[in-house]
Write a protein that holds these residues in place. Structure first.
Motif, PDB file in Angstrom:
ATOM      1  N   LEU A 147       0.822  -1.209   0.000  1.00 34.54           N
ATOM      2  CA  LEU A 147       0.000   0.000   0.000  1.00 34.54           C
ATOM      3  C   LEU A 147       0.859   1.263   0.000  1.00 34.54           C
ATOM      4  O   LEU A 147       0.556   2.228  -0.713  1.00 34.54           O
ATOM      5  CB  LEU A 147      -0.948   0.001   1.202  1.00 34.54           C
ATOM      6  CG  LEU A 147      -2.061  -1.053   1.139  1.00 34.54           C
ATOM      7  CD1 LEU A 147      -2.689  -1.248   2.502  1.00 34.54           C
ATOM      8  CD2 LEU A 147      -3.098  -0.667   0.091  1.00 34.54           C
ATOM      9  N   SER A 148       1.922   1.262   0.780  1.00 34.12           N
ATOM     10  CA  SER A 148       2.804   2.434   0.827  1.00 34.12           C
ATOM     11  C   SER A 148       3.458   2.687  -0.522  1.00 34.12           C
ATOM     12  O   SER A 148       3.530   3.821  -0.984  1.00 34.12           O
ATOM     13  CB  SER A 148       3.890   2.244   1.892  1.00 34.12           C
ATOM     14  OG  SER A 148       3.307   2.178   3.166  1.00 34.12           O
ATOM     15  N   TYR A 149       3.949   1.620  -1.137  1.00 32.05           N
ATOM     16  CA  TYR A 149       4.604   1.785  -2.433  1.00 32.05           C
ATOM     17  C   TYR A 149       3.599   2.161  -3.520  1.00 32.05           C
ATOM     18  O   TYR A 149       3.917   2.920  -4.432  1.00 32.05           O
ATOM     19  CB  TYR A 149       5.407   0.547  -2.804  1.00 32.05           C
ATOM     20  CG  TYR A 149       6.593   0.327  -1.880  1.00 32.05           C
ATOM     21  CD1 TYR A 149       7.235   1.401  -1.263  1.00 32.05           C
ATOM     22  CD2 TYR A 149       7.058  -0.935  -1.594  1.00 32.05           C
ATOM     23  CE1 TYR A 149       8.307   1.208  -0.403  1.00 32.05           C
ATOM     24  CE2 TYR A 149       8.138  -1.135  -0.739  1.00 32.05           C
ATOM     25  CZ  TYR A 149       8.761  -0.050  -0.149  1.00 32.05           C
ATOM     26  OH  TYR A 149       9.824  -0.241   0.693  1.00 32.05           O
ATOM     27  N   ALA A 150       2.355   1.667  -3.422  1.00 29.46           N
ATOM     28  CA  ALA A 150       1.310   2.073  -4.369  1.00 29.46           C
ATOM     29  C   ALA A 150       0.989   3.559  -4.205  1.00 29.46           C
ATOM     30  O   ALA A 150       0.799   4.272  -5.197  1.00 29.46           O
ATOM     31  CB  ALA A 150       0.053   1.227  -4.173  1.00 29.46           C
ATOM     32  N   ALA A 151       0.970   4.033  -2.973  1.00 32.02           N
ATOM     33  CA  ALA A 151       0.739   5.467  -2.733  1.00 32.02           C
ATOM     34  C   ALA A 151       1.920   6.281  -3.242  1.00 32.02           C
ATOM     35  O   ALA A 151       1.729   7.352  -3.848  1.00 32.02           O
ATOM     36  CB  ALA A 151       0.502   5.728  -1.250  1.00 32.02           C
ATOM     37  N   ALA A 152       3.129   5.784  -3.026  1.00 30.62           N
ATOM     38  CA  ALA A 152       4.317   6.495  -3.503  1.00 30.62           C
ATOM     39  C   ALA A 152       4.326   6.586  -5.025  1.00 30.62           C
ATOM     40  O   ALA A 152       4.763   7.600  -5.596  1.00 30.62           O
ATOM     41  CB  ALA A 152       5.585   5.802  -3.004  1.00 30.62           C
ATOM     42  N   ALA A 153       3.823   5.545  -5.693  1.00 29.81           N
ATOM     43  CA  ALA A 153       3.758   5.532  -7.153  1.00 29.81           C
ATOM     44  C   ALA A 153       2.523   6.280  -7.674  1.00 29.81           C
ATOM     45  O   ALA A 153       2.323   6.364  -8.877  1.00 29.81           O
ATOM     46  CB  ALA A 153       3.751   4.098  -7.657  1.00 29.81           C
ATOM     47  N   LYS A 154       1.705   6.768  -6.755  1.00 32.29           N
ATOM     48  CA  LYS A 154       0.479   7.501  -7.068  1.00 32.29           C
ATOM     49  C   LYS A 154      -0.583   6.621  -7.747  1.00 32.29           C
ATOM     50  O   LYS A 154      -1.439   7.110  -8.467  1.00 32.29           O
ATOM     51  CB  LYS A 154       0.781   8.747  -7.901  1.00 32.29           C
ATOM     52  CG  LYS A 154       1.790   9.672  -7.235  1.00 32.29           C
ATOM     53  CD  LYS A 154       1.414  11.109  -7.384  1.00 32.29           C
ATOM     54  CE  LYS A 154       2.440  12.036  -6.796  1.00 32.29           C
ATOM     55  NZ  LYS A 154       2.581  12.007  -5.372  1.00 32.29           N
ATOM     56  N   ASP A 155      -0.513   5.306  -7.492  1.00 32.36           N
ATOM     57  CA  ASP A 155      -1.547   4.395  -7.970  1.00 32.36           C
ATOM     58  C   ASP A 155      -2.800   4.527  -7.109  1.00 32.36           C
ATOM     59  O   ASP A 155      -3.909   4.274  -7.579  1.00 32.36           O
ATOM     60  CB  ASP A 155      -1.057   2.943  -7.935  1.00 32.36           C
ATOM     61  CG  ASP A 155       0.064   2.688  -8.925  1.00 32.36           C
ATOM     62  OD1 ASP A 155       0.175   3.428  -9.927  1.00 32.36           O
ATOM     63  OD2 ASP A 155       0.849   1.752  -8.691  1.00 32.36           O
ATOM     64  N   ILE A 156      -2.597   4.864  -5.834  1.00 31.31           N
ATOM     65  CA  ILE A 156      -3.676   5.155  -4.902  1.00 31.31           C
ATOM     66  C   ILE A 156      -3.259   6.392  -4.116  1.00 31.31           C
ATOM     67  O   ILE A 156      -2.096   6.785  -4.149  1.00 31.31           O
ATOM     68  CB  ILE A 156      -3.968   3.973  -3.940  1.00 31.31           C
ATOM     69  CG1 ILE A 156      -2.740   3.651  -3.080  1.00 31.31           C
ATOM     70  CG2 ILE A 156      -4.444   2.746  -4.712  1.00 31.31           C
ATOM     71  CD1 ILE A 156      -2.975   2.577  -2.017  1.00 31.31           C
ATOM     72  N   THR A 157      -4.194   6.969  -3.375  1.00 30.91           N
ATOM     73  CA  THR A 157      -3.835   8.139  -2.574  1.00 30.91           C
ATOM     74  C   THR A 157      -3.205   7.691  -1.262  1.00 30.91           C
ATOM     75  O   THR A 157      -3.387   6.540  -0.826  1.00 30.91           O
ATOM     76  CB  THR A 157      -5.066   9.013  -2.255  1.00 30.91           C
ATOM     77  OG1 THR A 157      -5.936   8.287  -1.375  1.00 30.91           O
ATOM     78  CG2 THR A 157      -5.807   9.435  -3.516  1.00 30.91           C
ATOM     79  N   GLU A 158      -2.511   8.600  -0.644  1.00 26.74           N
ATOM     80  CA  GLU A 158      -1.919   8.330   0.668  1.00 26.74           C
ATOM     81  C   GLU A 158      -3.014   7.988   1.677  1.00 26.74           C
ATOM     82  O   GLU A 158      -2.864   7.076   2.488  1.00 26.74           O
ATOM     83  CB  GLU A 158      -1.141   9.574   1.109  1.00 26.74           C
ATOM     84  CG  GLU A 158      -0.329   9.407   2.340  1.00 26.74           C
ATOM     85  CD  GLU A 158       0.513  10.645   2.660  1.00 26.74           C
ATOM     86  OE1 GLU A 158       0.845  10.804   3.844  1.00 26.74           O
ATOM     87  OE2 GLU A 158       0.828  11.433   1.754  1.00 26.74           O
ATOM     88  N   GLN A 159      -4.129   8.711   1.611  1.00 17.92           N
ATOM     89  CA  GLN A 159      -5.244   8.457   2.526  1.00 17.92           C
ATOM     90  C   GLN A 159      -5.838   7.069   2.300  1.00 17.92           C
ATOM     91  O   GLN A 159      -6.174   6.365   3.257  1.00 17.92           O
ATOM     92  CB  GLN A 159      -6.317   9.544   2.378  1.00 17.92           C
ATOM     93  CG  GLN A 159      -7.345   9.537   3.485  1.00 17.92           C
ATOM     94  CD  GLN A 159      -6.724   9.685   4.877  1.00 17.92           C
ATOM     95  OE1 GLN A 159      -5.729  10.357   5.082  1.00 17.92           O
ATOM     96  NE2 GLN A 159      -7.316   9.011   5.853  1.00 17.92           N
ATOM     97  N   GLN A 160      -5.956   6.647   1.044  1.00 15.44           N
ATOM     98  CA  GLN A 160      -6.471   5.304   0.760  1.00 15.44           C
ATOM     99  C   GLN A 160      -5.536   4.243   1.336  1.00 15.44           C
ATOM    100  O   GLN A 160      -5.998   3.252   1.890  1.00 15.44           O
ATOM    101  CB  GLN A 160      -6.623   5.100  -0.751  1.00 15.44           C
ATOM    102  CG  GLN A 160      -7.780   5.852  -1.353  1.00 15.44           C
ATOM    103  CD  GLN A 160      -7.764   5.789  -2.872  1.00 15.44           C
ATOM    104  OE1 GLN A 160      -6.714   5.890  -3.505  1.00 15.44           O
ATOM    105  NE2 GLN A 160      -8.941   5.628  -3.459  1.00 15.44           N
ATOM    106  N   ALA A 161      -4.241   4.466   1.190  1.00 15.10           N
ATOM    107  CA  ALA A 161      -3.265   3.513   1.735  1.00 15.10           C
ATOM    108  C   ALA A 161      -3.421   3.400   3.247  1.00 15.10           C
ATOM    109  O   ALA A 161      -3.433   2.289   3.799  1.00 15.10           O
ATOM    110  CB  ALA A 161      -1.842   3.948   1.373  1.00 15.10           C
ATOM    111  N   LYS A 162      -3.536   4.521   3.918  1.00  9.46           N
ATOM    112  CA  LYS A 162      -3.681   4.512   5.377  1.00  9.46           C
ATOM    113  C   LYS A 162      -4.973   3.833   5.808  1.00  9.46           C
ATOM    114  O   LYS A 162      -4.976   3.011   6.730  1.00  9.46           O
ATOM    115  CB  LYS A 162      -3.630   5.941   5.917  1.00  9.46           C
ATOM    116  CG  LYS A 162      -2.260   6.571   5.829  1.00  9.46           C
ATOM    117  CD  LYS A 162      -2.290   8.018   6.302  1.00  9.46           C
ATOM    118  CE  LYS A 162      -0.918   8.655   6.240  1.00  9.46           C
ATOM    119  NZ  LYS A 162      -0.933  10.051   6.709  1.00  9.46           N
TER     120      LYS A 162
END
Length: 178
Positions: A147-162
């Motif tokens: 999830l963190s790496y997906a947020a870093a790659a902007k595949d999902i938002t930081e809020q979605q990852a959290k």
């Protein structure tokens, strides 16, 4: 270490060599070689520095916010994602480079085990069985990384990852029945 992180951020982990670090730092190669020994030594130092920062952030969050399962899950999830996002461009490359050699993978595994033990201690009081098993913690860690790496790659938002990681943690703890 700041120059090394800058190289990784701007040029990628593959560009990080001891010679390039010496050149960018304005020091001679022997200075860098004496300090790190090898490129592997440099990568380990970077990963450990990242791990120390991440551990301190999460320890503080756990200490201040673990009154309920939900608050504890939030502290762990938000702390993990925040730390990865703070070095979103650098840490995936460093972590990938660490995974290429068995001795470096051992360092990574040692850091992860320490992190999981902290999470285990924080989450156990909220478990139906009073314990959190290593298998569940491994699933939490896999989700945290993905999830963190997906947020870093902007595949999902930081809020979605959290939010997803919080749900993963609370669900995992609720399944600890024996």
């Amino acid at each position: 270490m700041g120059v090394a992180w800058t190289i990784v951020r701007k040029e990628g982990a593959e560009a990080l060599t001891l010679g390039h670090l010496a050149e960018q730092s304005g020091v001679t190669k022997p200075v860098v070689y004496d300090h790190f020994g090898t490129r592997s030594g440099l990568l380990v130092a970077l990963y450990r520095e990242f791990d120390v920062r991440q551990t301190a952030l999460i320890e503080q969050a756990i200490k201040e916010n673990c009154g309920t399962l939900e608050s504890c899950a939030k502290a762990i999830a938000d702390g993990y994602v925040d730390c990865v996002m703070a070095q979103a461009k650098e840490i995936p490359g460093v972590a990938a480079a660490l995974g290429t050699l068995p001795e470096l993978e051992k360092v990574k595994r040692t850091c992860k085990t320490a992190f999981l033990k902290k999470c285990q201690a924080a989450l156990a009081p909220f478990s139906p069985s009073g314990a959190v098993h290593f298998a569940g913690l491994q699933s939490m860690l896999g989700a945290a990384e993905a999830l963190s790496y997906a947020a870093a790659a902007k595949d999902i938002t930081e809020q979605q990852a959290k939010q997803e990681l919080r749900a993963t943690i609370t669900d995992m703890v609720a399944r600890q029945v024996g």
